[in-house]
Design a protein around this motif. Structure first.
Motif, short mmCIF file in Angstrom:
data_model
loop_
_atom_site.label_atom_id
_atom_site.label_comp_id
_atom_site.label_asym_id
_atom_site.label_seq_id
_atom_site.Cartn_x
_atom_site.Cartn_y
_atom_site.Cartn_z
N ALA A 54 0.81 -1.22 0.00
CA ALA A 54 0.00 0.00 0.00
C ALA A 54 0.84 1.27 0.00
CB ALA A 54 -0.93 -0.01 1.21
N ASP A 55 2.00 1.24 0.66
CA ASP A 55 2.83 2.45 0.75
C ASP A 55 3.77 2.61 -0.44
OD1 ASP A 55 4.62 0.44 1.33
OD2 ASP A 55 5.42 1.37 3.15
N GLN A 56 3.58 1.78 -1.48
CA GLN A 56 4.40 1.92 -2.69
C GLN A 56 3.52 2.05 -3.94
OE1 GLN A 56 8.01 -0.42 -3.17
NE2 GLN A 56 7.86 -1.13 -1.05
N GLN A 57 2.27 2.38 -3.75
CA GLN A 57 1.36 2.57 -4.87
C GLN A 57 1.40 4.03 -5.33
OE1 GLN A 57 -2.44 1.14 -3.54
NE2 GLN A 57 -1.75 -0.97 -3.36
N LEU A 58 1.20 4.23 -6.60
CA LEU A 58 1.24 5.58 -7.16
C LEU A 58 0.06 5.76 -8.09
CD1 LEU A 58 2.70 8.31 -7.71
CD2 LEU A 58 3.92 7.14 -9.56
N ARG A 59 -0.77 6.74 -7.78
CA ARG A 59 -1.90 7.09 -8.64
C ARG A 59 -2.22 8.56 -8.42
NH1 ARG A 59 -8.06 4.50 -8.66
NH2 ARG A 59 -8.83 5.69 -10.45
N SER A 60 -2.20 9.34 -9.49
CA SER A 60 -2.46 10.76 -9.34
C SER A 60 -2.91 11.34 -10.67
CB SER A 60 -1.20 11.48 -8.82
OG SER A 60 -1.49 12.81 -8.48
N THR A 61 -3.05 12.66 -10.71
CA THR A 61 -3.42 13.36 -11.94
C THR A 61 -2.48 14.52 -12.16
OG1 THR A 61 -4.98 14.81 -10.76
CG2 THR A 61 -5.88 12.78 -11.71
N VAL A 62 -2.42 14.97 -13.39
CA VAL A 62 -1.60 16.13 -13.74
C VAL A 62 -2.26 16.83 -14.93
CG1 VAL A 62 -0.09 14.78 -15.28
CG2 VAL A 62 0.73 16.94 -14.32
N ILE A 63 -2.18 18.15 -14.95
CA ILE A 63 -2.70 18.92 -16.07
C ILE A 63 -1.55 19.19 -17.04
CG2 ILE A 63 -3.76 21.09 -16.80
CD1 ILE A 63 -5.20 21.20 -14.14
N LEU A 64 -1.70 18.75 -18.27
CA LEU A 64 -0.68 18.99 -19.29
C LEU A 64 -0.83 20.42 -19.81
CD1 LEU A 64 -0.86 15.64 -21.29
CD2 LEU A 64 0.60 16.22 -19.36
N GLN A 197 6.71 14.61 -6.94
CA GLN A 197 5.96 15.14 -5.80
C GLN A 197 5.08 14.09 -5.14
OE1 GLN A 197 3.93 18.43 -7.64
NE2 GLN A 197 5.73 19.77 -7.59
N ASN A 198 4.64 13.09 -5.91
CA ASN A 198 3.76 12.06 -5.38
C ASN A 198 4.51 10.76 -5.07
OD1 ASN A 198 0.83 13.10 -5.52
ND2 ASN A 198 1.68 13.72 -7.50
N LYS A 199 5.80 10.86 -4.83
CA LYS A 199 6.61 9.69 -4.51
C LYS A 199 6.02 8.95 -3.32
CE LYS A 199 11.33 8.44 -3.06
NZ LYS A 199 12.68 8.96 -2.76
N PRO A 200 5.74 7.65 -3.46
CA PRO A 200 5.17 6.87 -2.35
C PRO A 200 6.10 6.84 -1.14
CG PRO A 200 4.94 5.70 -4.44
CD PRO A 200 5.86 6.86 -4.69
#
Length: 228
Positions: A54-64, A197-200
């Motif tokens: 759980a502490d190594q999952q990565l899911r996010s959003t970014v605006i191009l 910035q979203n590094k687990p």
């Protein structure tokens, strides 16, 4: 031995067995995109993560900043009481229970589905339809929100979701080969900064293992990570 087309073999001759700076790689990707359609530009980022934890999952959003180069079809699920229309929101369609039922009957002619939080209990039955297509609304993806208008605008302008797959790789498109190199660079750097910035929290040691760019039908170009 896997056979490759003459087109692909000719394109691959431009790429030497070495790593490139991001600017050099983008120029090569555009140069080697020789298919008969406007190819997308892809990033394949291998990270030092194990998503089964759980502490190594990565899911996010970014605006191009320069957009995706695609027309994004956005559908919104709102409560009947909201009184919001597609024209007001800038969405392709807006609906409530009747739209949920259409989706349940097989309607998935859209790229992004946004829902108000109070509608998620009614959307639960659509998991078997939307889940495999990656269309199920999620707070982490910014697709479950009370501010539907803002969410629609962001996805129309170039907001994308990314996540690490089970092998620890992030795959995403960040533009088209007919973008200018500065536009592609701006989009890529936005993605890179977002992933940093979203590094687990569970990642130990080096975060990025390797990174490749390519066009939809072109050969891959490895990036020199020290140049980023």
């Amino acid at each position: 031995m896997k056979r490759v087309s003459k087109r692909f073999a000719a394109a691959k001759k431009f790429i030497e067995p070495k790593t490139y700076t991001i600017e050099e790689a983008l120029e090569l990707v555009q140069k080697t995109a020789t298919a008969k359609f406007t190819e997308s530009v892809e990033a394949h980022i291998c990270l030092n993560v194990n998503p089964k934890y759980a502490d190594q999952q990565l899911r996010s959003t970014v605006i191009l900043p320069a957009g995706t180069g695609k027309t994004v079809r956005v559908v919104a699920i709102t409560s009947v009481d909201s009184g919001l229309s597609a024209q007001q929101l800038g969405a392709d369609r807006v609906g409530s229970e009747e739209l949920i039922e259409e989706i349940n009957q097989g309607y998935t002619d859209f790229d992004v589905l946004i829902a108000e939080p109070e509608m998620m209990s009614k959307l639960a039955k659509l998991g078997r339809i939307l889940g495999p297509k990656g269309l199920m609304p999620s707070p982490k993806a910014g697709t479950v929100t009370k501010d539907i208008a803002s969410a629609v605008k962001q996805f129309k302008q170039g907001k994308i979701e990314y996540r690490v797959d089970k092998t620890g790789i992030v795959h995403l498109n960040f533009g088209k080969v007919n973008f200018t190199t500065p536009q592609l660079l701006e989009n890529f750097l936005a993605i890179y900064k977002s992933i940093v910035q979203n590094k687990p929290s569970g990642v130990k040691g080096r975060y990025f293992k390797n990174l490749y760019l390519c066009s939809s039908m072109g050969p891959s170009v490895e990036i020199d990570l020290t140049s980023l």
